[in-house]
Design an enzyme around this catalytic site. Structure first.
Site, PDB file in Angstrom:
ATOM      1  N   ARG A  91       1.294  -0.836   0.154  1.00 35.29           N
ATOM      2  CA  ARG A  91       0.482  -0.138  -0.441  1.00 35.29           C
ATOM      3  C   ARG A  91       0.595   1.113  -0.146  1.00 35.29           C
ATOM      4  NH1 ARG A  91      -1.906   0.550   4.588  1.00 35.29           N
ATOM      5  NH2 ARG A  91      -1.283  -1.038   5.707  1.00 35.29           N
ATOM      6  N   TYR A 241      -0.898  -3.224  -6.745  1.00 35.28           N
ATOM      7  CA  TYR A 241      -1.260  -3.921  -5.212  1.00 35.28           C
ATOM      8  C   TYR A 241      -2.552  -4.493  -4.771  1.00 35.28           C
ATOM      9  CZ  TYR A 241       0.139  -5.666  -0.655  1.00 35.28           C
ATOM     10  OH  TYR A 241      -0.696  -6.054   0.363  1.00 35.28           O
ATOM     11  N   LYS A 250      -9.128  -1.725   1.545  1.00 34.17           N
ATOM     12  CA  LYS A 250      -9.363  -0.708   2.380  1.00 34.17           C
ATOM     13  C   LYS A 250     -10.617  -0.194   1.940  1.00 34.17           C
ATOM     14  CE  LYS A 250      -7.402  -3.497   5.483  1.00 34.17           C
ATOM     15  NZ  LYS A 250      -6.350  -4.083   4.934  1.00 34.17           N
ATOM     16  N   HIS A 270     -10.734  -2.248  11.647  1.00 30.64           N
ATOM     17  CA  HIS A 270      -9.816  -3.286  10.712  1.00 30.64           C
ATOM     18  C   HIS A 270      -9.600  -4.271  11.894  1.00 30.64           C
ATOM     19  CE1 HIS A 270      -5.332  -3.135   9.507  1.00 30.64           C
ATOM     20  NE2 HIS A 270      -5.440  -4.222   8.874  1.00 30.64           N
ATOM     21  N   SER A 292      -1.113  -4.383  10.346  1.00 31.94           N
ATOM     22  CA  SER A 292      -0.753  -4.756   9.421  1.00 31.94           C
ATOM     23  C   SER A 292      -0.186  -5.322   9.149  1.00 31.94           C
ATOM     24  CB  SER A 292      -0.784  -4.162   7.947  1.00 31.94           C
ATOM     25  OG  SER A 292      -2.411  -2.952   7.308  1.00 31.94           O
ATOM     26  N   CYS A 294      -0.090  -7.903  11.996  1.00 32.91           N
ATOM     27  CA  CYS A 294       0.666  -7.846  13.129  1.00 32.91           C
ATOM     28  C   CYS A 294       0.051  -9.215  13.915  1.00 32.91           C
ATOM     29  CB  CYS A 294       0.375  -6.927  13.880  1.00 32.91           C
ATOM     30  SG  CYS A 294       1.858  -5.460  13.329  1.00 32.91           S
ATOM     31  N   ASP A 317      -9.507  -9.751   8.976  1.00 35.16           N
ATOM     32  CA  ASP A 317      -9.268  -7.962   8.274  1.00 35.16           C
ATOM     33  C   ASP A 317     -10.455  -7.986   8.883  1.00 35.16           C
ATOM     34  OD1 ASP A 317      -6.893  -7.087   7.559  1.00 35.16           O
ATOM     35  OD2 ASP A 317      -8.492  -6.039   5.758  1.00 35.16           O
ATOM     36  N   ARG A 411       1.185 -12.181  -0.382  1.00 36.57           N
ATOM     37  CA  ARG A 411       0.318 -12.178  -0.199  1.00 36.57           C
ATOM     38  C   ARG A 411      -0.509 -14.167  -1.351  1.00 36.57           C
ATOM     39  NH1 ARG A 411      -2.094  -8.727   3.695  1.00 36.57           N
ATOM     40  NH2 ARG A 411      -0.409  -7.609   4.089  1.00 36.57           N
TER      41      ARG A 411
END
Ligand code: GTP
Ligand code: SPV
Ligand code: MN
Length: 629
Positions: A91, A241, A250, A270, A292, A294, A317, A411
């Site tokens: 991002r 991406y 997002k 989130h 993000s 974590c 998420d 990912r």
């Protein structure tokens, strides 16, 4: 072209642009005029309306393979590997903007001379200008895909519909995994309003210095992600991406979502959502906000080491939450797939993810093995020693090499249905009832494994003061500790101060029974830099303490920061390694003095007058407690 049927040569046209597989008559008028608007700006070669079918998906994958964007992974069933341009891997927070007439609606005004860290504002006029500098004719030689998608189960009262228009077939394929797309979405939409999502991978200017390969077109130098909450509009240019291009995630579910949520009285967060069943058979639902990279995906499908516990996954998420008439907080996962961090995932850390991701998956920027499989850091034990490895850039890679085989933000994009521990209630249109909210981050120092907020207001303060070590999910490269309130810093759709007021106001919702709030930290390290807590499946011990706690067991004691476990109250039976519990729960005075100073400075510099008095009050209380340490 993916959908060109040679038997059809009477295309309907939008302006002069052929509409490949649909007629304007079959589209809701509002959708039609949005398509026309985008088409006249971007001038695509033709327009294709996605129906979400299997045949369509196959066509698109074929097209992407021919183009060199993806390659098959024959070791698994229907799995693919995409390699992006090395300049387009995460991002782009600094290039992400929210546009409102009034700046303060978007961001708090930072102290003079201080750079705001709580989002970027752009005026509507400059947003228009940014669009006109980039979009005209940007799809000239490309097909423009139209993706009708639903965030949330189609037709649920929680759900919202968007239309994403994109010139990337990779984006269509990933959107099909991550959201619910297709005809039934258009039928449900009718002529209602929808969130407008325009995306182009862009065309670099002729003097661009970045090398662009035809397999992953993008325009990293001019990438920009724009949001217009008052028009429910998203415009994204230059990047393929995930977080920049899968606009349902997002951009819609969090940035636009949080502004809609504020107006309608609910929360767009989130957060992962999990179900946990205790040894007595009682099932409860927990949401957790971690920044993000974590640990949300890991916790969401955790395999508990504590006997008698079962965890099932609702989402990894994003959570959309609202109180029902009885005052229970209910949550849905608006997504339909996982866009998860690959490195670190293996049969020990996340066995359920490993059972999920080797079917119908698109991997991005992982390494490839000579036997047609994938590899990333953490998979060393999962592949045989004789396979050769090609790194995420497509270069030969040897074990012991200095650069990582997979990009740290590589990912997997995989359908949620493949998850072996999916909760049967995950698509309940009414949402699942939430009893507990967790906040957490990557804190190598000072922050105990777990503590509980004394009440809702204290919990909101804990969310507001969250910090975490930077990860590869965005453009940051240092391991600095960043403020990341509610794990939402990159995703707030409006002024953080107003967001805090919105959270505080939840206690005033009719009948509201607010969940208990806790803070966790799996990432504390000792002086040698080793993790103090084994983490992963052993985190079930923390969840066990939390559940016993909300059941009213006398196992907590108030401390400087909140309620800590009484000694001996933690179940450590058969713990896989020796843990220094004293160090794990210690509250070093000098650390906490600095923490209070840093939080105060952050609030003063970044939030200023927009900080609610209740949050300031909690900070002063903490400061006072720390003095007494
Ligand atoms: P986003 O998808 O970016 O929002 O990230 P996420 O919050 O879902 O993070 P994820 O679960 O993918 O975890 C990211 C990294 O943290 C992976 O490399 C994991 O292996 C690691 N991780 C997750 N849980 C733990 C834990 O309990 N302990 C330790 N040490 N590492 C963990
Ligand atoms: C995150 O960064 O929090 C993610 C991945 O979940 S992205 O889709 O890039 O936002
Ligand atoms: Mn995320």
């Amino acid at each position: 072209n993916v959908a060109k049927d040679p038997s059809i040569n009477n295309y309907e046209y939008m302006g002069k642009i052929p509409l490949l597989n649909s007629s304007t008559e079959s589209l809701p008028p509002k959708v039609c005029s949005y398509i026309e608007e985008c088409a006249s700006l971007c001038c695509p070669k033709d327009i294709y309306i996605c129906d979400g079918s299997d045949t369509e998906y196959e066509h698109l994958l074929n097209f992407l393979e021919k183009n060199g964007t993806i390659s098959p992974l024959p070791k698994y069933e229907n799995c693919w590997l995409a390699r992006t341009n090395p300049a387009d891997v995460a991002r782009v927070e600094k290039r992400t903007f929210i546009s409102t007439e009034c700046k303060r609606d978007t961001i708090p005004i930072p102290c003079e001379g201080v750079i705001g860290e709580l989002g970027n504002w752009i005026s509507p006029r400059d947003m228009e200008k940014a669009i006109l500098e980039r979009f005209p004719e940007c799809m000239k030689d490309r097909t423009m895909y139209v993706i009708p998608f639903s965030m949330g189960p189609v037709g649920s009262p929680f759900s919202k519909i968007g239309i994403e228009i994109t010139d990337s077939a990779y984006v269509v394929c990933c959107m099909r995994i991550m959201t619910r797309i297709g005809k039934n979405v258009l039928e449900t939409l009718g002529n209602d309003d929808f969130v407008k999502c325009l995306h182009s991978i862009g065309v670099p200017k002729s003097d661009s210095k970045i090398e662009i390969n035809s397999s992953w077109p993008c325009d990293p130098e001019r990438t920009i992600i724009l949001h217009r909450p008052d028009k429910n509009e998203i415009v994204s240019y230059g990047s393929g991406y995930g977080g920049n291009s899968l606009l349902g995630k997002k951009c819609f579910a969090l940035r636009i979502g949080s502004t809609i949520a504020k107006d309608e009285g609910w929360l767009a967060e989130h957060m992962l959502i999990l179900a946990i069943t205790d040894p007595k058979g009682r099932k409860r639902y927990i949401t957790a906000a971690f920044p993000s990279a974590c640990g949300k995906t890991n916790l969401a499908m955790l395999k508990p080491t504590l006997p008698g516990y079962k965890i099932e996954c609702v989402g990894d998420d994003i959570a959309w939450m609202r109180f029902d008439q009885e005052g229970r907080l209910r949550a849905i996962n608006p997504e339909n797939g996982f866009f998860g961090v690959a490195p670190g995932t293996n049969c020990i850390t996340n066995p359920n993810a490993m059972k999920t991701i080797f079917k119908n998956t698109i991997f991005t920027n992982v390494a490839a093995t000579s036997d047609g499989g994938v590899f990333w850091e953490g998979m060393e034990e999962e592949i045989s020693d004789d396979v050769e490895i090609t790194d995420w850039r497509g270069k030969k890679w040897t074990r012991g090499s200095k650069t990582p085989a997979a990009h740290p933000n590589s990912r997997f994009c995989t359908p949620i249905q493949e998850c072996p521990v999916i909760d049967p209630g995950w698509e309940d249109p009414a949402g699942v009832p939430i009893d507990v909210i967790l906040f957490g981050g990557r804190r190598p120092e000072g922050i105990p494994l777990i503590y509980q907020a004394r009440n809702w207001q204290h919990g909101v303060f804990i969310g507001a003061s969250m910090r975490s070590e930077a990860t590869a999910a965005a453009e940051y490269t240092d391991k600095v500790i960043m403020h990341d309130p509610f794990a939402m810093r990159p995703f707030f759709g409006y002024n953080f101060g107003h967001y805090l007021n919105h959270w505080l106001s939840m206690t005033k919702v009719k009948n509201a029974k607010v969940p208990a709030i806790f803070h966790v930290n799996w990432f504390r390290k000792n002086a040698d830099g080793k993790y103090l807590w084994p983490g992963f499946g052993e985190n079930s011990r923390v969840l066990d303490w939390i559940l016993r706690r909300i059941d009213g067991e006398d196992i907590a004691v108030d401390s400087t920061v909140g309620l800590l476990p009484k000694s001996e109250s933690f179940n450590l039976e058969n713990l896989s390694k020796d843990v220094n519990m004293e160090e794990l729960f210690s509250l070093p005075k000098s650390f906490w003095e600095k923490e209070v100073r840093d939080i105060r400075e952050y609030f003063d510099m970044q939030v200023g007058d927009d900080l609610p008095a209740a949050i300031r009050e909690e900070l002063e209380l903490l400061a006072c407690n720390v003095d007494k340490l």
